[in-house]
Motif scaffolding. Structure first.
Motif, PDB file in Angstrom:
ATOM      1  N   LEU A 249      -6.932   7.473  -0.334  1.00  0.00           N
ATOM      2  CA  LEU A 249      -7.657   6.209  -0.411  1.00  0.00           C
ATOM      3  C   LEU A 249      -6.836   5.078   0.213  1.00  0.00           C
ATOM      4  CD1 LEU A 249     -10.045   4.504  -1.502  1.00  0.00           C
ATOM      5  CD2 LEU A 249      -8.688   4.202  -3.588  1.00  0.00           C
ATOM      6  N   MET A 250      -5.570   5.007  -0.144  1.00  0.00           N
ATOM      7  CA  MET A 250      -4.702   3.954   0.384  1.00  0.00           C
ATOM      8  C   MET A 250      -4.516   4.085   1.897  1.00  0.00           C
ATOM      9  SD  MET A 250      -3.644   1.729  -1.726  1.00  0.00           S
ATOM     10  CE  MET A 250      -4.743   1.671  -3.099  1.00  0.00           C
ATOM     11  N   GLU A 251      -4.512   5.299   2.383  1.00  0.00           N
ATOM     12  CA  GLU A 251      -4.303   5.513   3.820  1.00  0.00           C
ATOM     13  C   GLU A 251      -5.406   4.859   4.650  1.00  0.00           C
ATOM     14  OE1 GLU A 251      -2.085   6.270   6.950  1.00  0.00           O
ATOM     15  OE2 GLU A 251      -1.451   6.650   4.889  1.00  0.00           O
ATOM     16  N   LYS A 252      -6.622   4.855   4.124  1.00  0.00           N
ATOM     17  CA  LYS A 252      -7.729   4.188   4.829  1.00  0.00           C
ATOM     18  C   LYS A 252      -7.450   2.691   4.960  1.00  0.00           C
ATOM     19  CE  LYS A 252     -11.155   7.480   3.200  1.00  0.00           C
ATOM     20  NZ  LYS A 252     -12.300   7.717   2.327  1.00  0.00           N
ATOM     21  N   TRP A 253      -6.935   2.088   3.888  1.00  0.00           N
ATOM     22  CA  TRP A 253      -6.625   0.655   3.911  1.00  0.00           C
ATOM     23  C   TRP A 253      -5.430   0.370   4.807  1.00  0.00           C
ATOM     24  CZ3 TRP A 253     -10.131  -2.626   2.496  1.00  0.00           C
ATOM     25  CH2 TRP A 253     -11.120  -2.216   1.608  1.00  0.00           C
ATOM     26  N   VAL A 254      -4.465   1.275   4.801  1.00  0.00           N
ATOM     27  CA  VAL A 254      -3.291   1.116   5.670  1.00  0.00           C
ATOM     28  C   VAL A 254      -3.730   1.136   7.130  1.00  0.00           C
ATOM     29  CG1 VAL A 254      -1.162   2.237   6.477  1.00  0.00           C
ATOM     30  CG2 VAL A 254      -1.591   1.992   4.023  1.00  0.00           C
ATOM     31  N   LYS A 255      -4.595   2.067   7.487  1.00  0.00           N
ATOM     32  CA  LYS A 255      -5.059   2.163   8.877  1.00  0.00           C
ATOM     33  C   LYS A 255      -5.795   0.898   9.298  1.00  0.00           C
ATOM     34  CE  LYS A 255      -5.223   7.147   9.312  1.00  0.00           C
ATOM     35  NZ  LYS A 255      -6.016   8.332   9.541  1.00  0.00           N
ATOM     36  N   LYS A 256      -6.639   0.361   8.418  1.00  0.00           N
ATOM     37  CA  LYS A 256      -7.341  -0.883   8.746  1.00  0.00           C
ATOM     38  C   LYS A 256      -6.350  -2.034   8.898  1.00  0.00           C
ATOM     39  CE  LYS A 256     -11.761   0.212   6.635  1.00  0.00           C
ATOM     40  NZ  LYS A 256     -12.839  -0.269   5.795  1.00  0.00           N
ATOM     41  N   ALA A 257      -5.382  -2.099   8.006  1.00  0.00           N
ATOM     42  CA  ALA A 257      -4.381  -3.170   8.072  1.00  0.00           C
ATOM     43  C   ALA A 257      -3.523  -3.031   9.334  1.00  0.00           C
ATOM     44  CB  ALA A 257      -3.508  -3.160   6.826  1.00  0.00           C
ATOM     45  N   GLU A 258      -3.184  -1.816   9.708  1.00  0.00           N
ATOM     46  CA  GLU A 258      -2.414  -1.610  10.938  1.00  0.00           C
ATOM     47  C   GLU A 258      -3.244  -1.993  12.165  1.00  0.00           C
ATOM     48  OE1 GLU A 258      -1.130   2.460  10.481  1.00  0.00           O
ATOM     49  OE2 GLU A 258       0.729   1.834   9.489  1.00  0.00           O
ATOM     50  N   SER A 259      -4.540  -1.740  12.121  1.00  0.00           N
ATOM     51  CA  SER A 259      -5.419  -2.175  13.218  1.00  0.00           C
ATOM     52  C   SER A 259      -5.456  -3.700  13.298  1.00  0.00           C
ATOM     53  CB  SER A 259      -6.834  -1.649  13.022  1.00  0.00           C
ATOM     54  OG  SER A 259      -6.874  -0.264  13.137  1.00  0.00           O
ATOM     55  N   LEU A 260      -5.494  -4.350  12.134  1.00  0.00           N
ATOM     56  CA  LEU A 260      -5.451  -5.814  12.109  1.00  0.00           C
ATOM     57  C   LEU A 260      -4.143  -6.317  12.701  1.00  0.00           C
ATOM     58  CD1 LEU A 260      -6.564  -8.606  11.266  1.00  0.00           C
ATOM     59  CD2 LEU A 260      -5.471  -8.229   9.040  1.00  0.00           C
ATOM     60  N   LYS A 261      -3.051  -5.673  12.351  1.00  0.00           N
ATOM     61  CA  LYS A 261      -1.735  -6.080  12.876  1.00  0.00           C
ATOM     62  C   LYS A 261      -1.722  -5.963  14.401  1.00  0.00           C
ATOM     63  CE  LYS A 261       3.144  -5.018  12.676  1.00  0.00           C
ATOM     64  NZ  LYS A 261       4.190  -4.152  12.140  1.00  0.00           N
ATOM     65  N   THR A 262      -2.251  -4.876  14.926  1.00  0.00           N
ATOM     66  CA  THR A 262      -2.333  -4.689  16.377  1.00  0.00           C
ATOM     67  C   THR A 262      -3.202  -5.775  17.001  1.00  0.00           C
ATOM     68  OG1 THR A 262      -2.055  -2.315  16.118  1.00  0.00           O
ATOM     69  CG2 THR A 262      -2.974  -3.070  18.208  1.00  0.00           C
ATOM     70  N   PHE A 263      -4.321  -6.079  16.357  1.00  0.00           N
ATOM     71  CA  PHE A 263      -5.216  -7.139  16.814  1.00  0.00           C
ATOM     72  C   PHE A 263      -4.480  -8.477  16.877  1.00  0.00           C
ATOM     73  CE2 PHE A 263      -8.182 -10.548  15.568  1.00  0.00           C
ATOM     74  CZ  PHE A 263      -9.082 -10.484  16.620  1.00  0.00           C
ATOM     75  N   LEU A 264      -3.727  -8.795  15.821  1.00  0.00           N
ATOM     76  CA  LEU A 264      -2.985 -10.059  15.779  1.00  0.00           C
ATOM     77  C   LEU A 264      -1.883 -10.100  16.830  1.00  0.00           C
ATOM     78  CD1 LEU A 264      -2.724 -10.538  11.910  1.00  0.00           C
ATOM     79  CD2 LEU A 264      -4.064 -11.953  13.501  1.00  0.00           C
ATOM     80  N   GLU A 265      -1.214  -8.980  17.047  1.00  0.00           N
ATOM     81  CA  GLU A 265      -0.173  -8.929  18.074  1.00  0.00           C
ATOM     82  C   GLU A 265      -0.765  -9.154  19.460  1.00  0.00           C
ATOM     83  OE1 GLU A 265       1.540  -5.123  17.129  1.00  0.00           O
ATOM     84  OE2 GLU A 265       2.997  -6.028  15.746  1.00  0.00           O
ATOM     85  N   ASN A 266      -1.927  -8.578  19.714  1.00  0.00           N
ATOM     86  CA  ASN A 266      -2.603  -8.807  20.997  1.00  0.00           C
ATOM     87  C   ASN A 266      -3.052 -10.262  21.118  1.00  0.00           C
ATOM     88  OD1 ASN A 266      -2.292  -6.168  21.864  1.00  0.00           O
ATOM     89  ND2 ASN A 266      -4.231  -5.516  20.995  1.00  0.00           N
ATOM     90  N   MET A 267      -3.524 -10.813  20.010  1.00  0.00           N
ATOM     91  CA  MET A 267      -3.942 -12.215  20.004  1.00  0.00           C
ATOM     92  C   MET A 267      -2.753 -13.124  20.315  1.00  0.00           C
ATOM     93  SD  MET A 267      -6.257 -13.914  17.074  1.00  0.00           S
ATOM     94  CE  MET A 267      -5.270 -15.073  16.197  1.00  0.00           C
TER      95      MET A 267
ATOM     96  N   TYR B 273       0.831  -1.202   0.000  1.00  0.00           N
ATOM     97  CA  TYR B 273       0.000   0.000   0.000  1.00  0.00           C
ATOM     98  C   TYR B 273       0.871   1.260   0.000  1.00  0.00           C
ATOM     99  CZ  TYR B 273      -4.116  -2.879   1.217  1.00  0.00           C
ATOM    100  OH  TYR B 273      -5.139  -3.798   1.227  1.00  0.00           O
ATOM    101  N   ARG B 274       1.910   1.247   0.814  1.00  0.00           N
ATOM    102  CA  ARG B 274       2.818   2.404   0.892  1.00  0.00           C
ATOM    103  C   ARG B 274       3.492   2.651  -0.456  1.00  0.00           C
ATOM    104  NH1 ARG B 274       1.073   5.084   5.138  1.00  0.00           N
ATOM    105  NH2 ARG B 274       1.269   3.957   7.084  1.00  0.00           N
TER     106      ARG B 274
END
Length: 141
Positions: free
Chosen positions: A113-131, A100-101
């Motif tokens: 437009l890409m920044e919205k997808w980056v933010k969602k993907a970064e949220s997923l990464k944080t979610f996975l790290e917490n998991m 995306y970058r």
């Protein structure tokens, strides 16, 4: 765990875990997050899931993406490699974020437009790290 039994059918040997995997559970919510791009910010194709499986040492049959991911989670749990699998998912998300970058740099007009997808993907990464941090808590499931 009996290695022969596991290699003959690695997805069906842990019945207690499978009994807990029902519609509406936390596990189903996790699978939905991973397979719905509008929630996760990324798209994981069947090919991507098969490659993740190969990294874990398993050949997955091609099926619905959600079912393939479920199989990988079950296999990783049985092989006591759930943290390793989550690390693979985090690396995959990192790779998508870097793509995306790169698109943002090549096509500056698409940056917002890409920044919205980056933010969602970064949220997923944080979610996975917490998991990943919580894996030890769920060992007895």
């Amino acid at each position: 765990m009996d290695e022969k039994k596991l290699s003959s059918n690695p997805f069906m040997t842990n019945m207690k875990f499978l009994e807990n995997v029902q519609e509406g559970t936390e596990f189903e919510r996790i699978l939905k997050i991973l397979t719905v791009p509008s929630k996760s910010g990324i798209y994981i194709s069947r090919y991507d899931i098969r490659e993740l499986g190969k990294s874990l040492g398993v050949q997955l049959p091609v099926r619905e993406r959600k079912e393939m991911l479920k199989d990988l989670f079950i296999y990783a749990k049985q092989m006591d490699n759930l943290k390793g699998f989550i690390d693979l998912l985090i690396s995959f998300v990192d790779h998508r974020i870097s793509q995306y970058r790169e698109l943002q740099e090549r096509y500056p007009k698409s940056s917002s437009l890409m920044e919205k997808w980056v933010k969602k993907a970064e949220s997923l990464k944080t979610f996975l790290e917490n998991m990943k941090k919580e894996v030890d808590i769920y060992r007895n499931i």
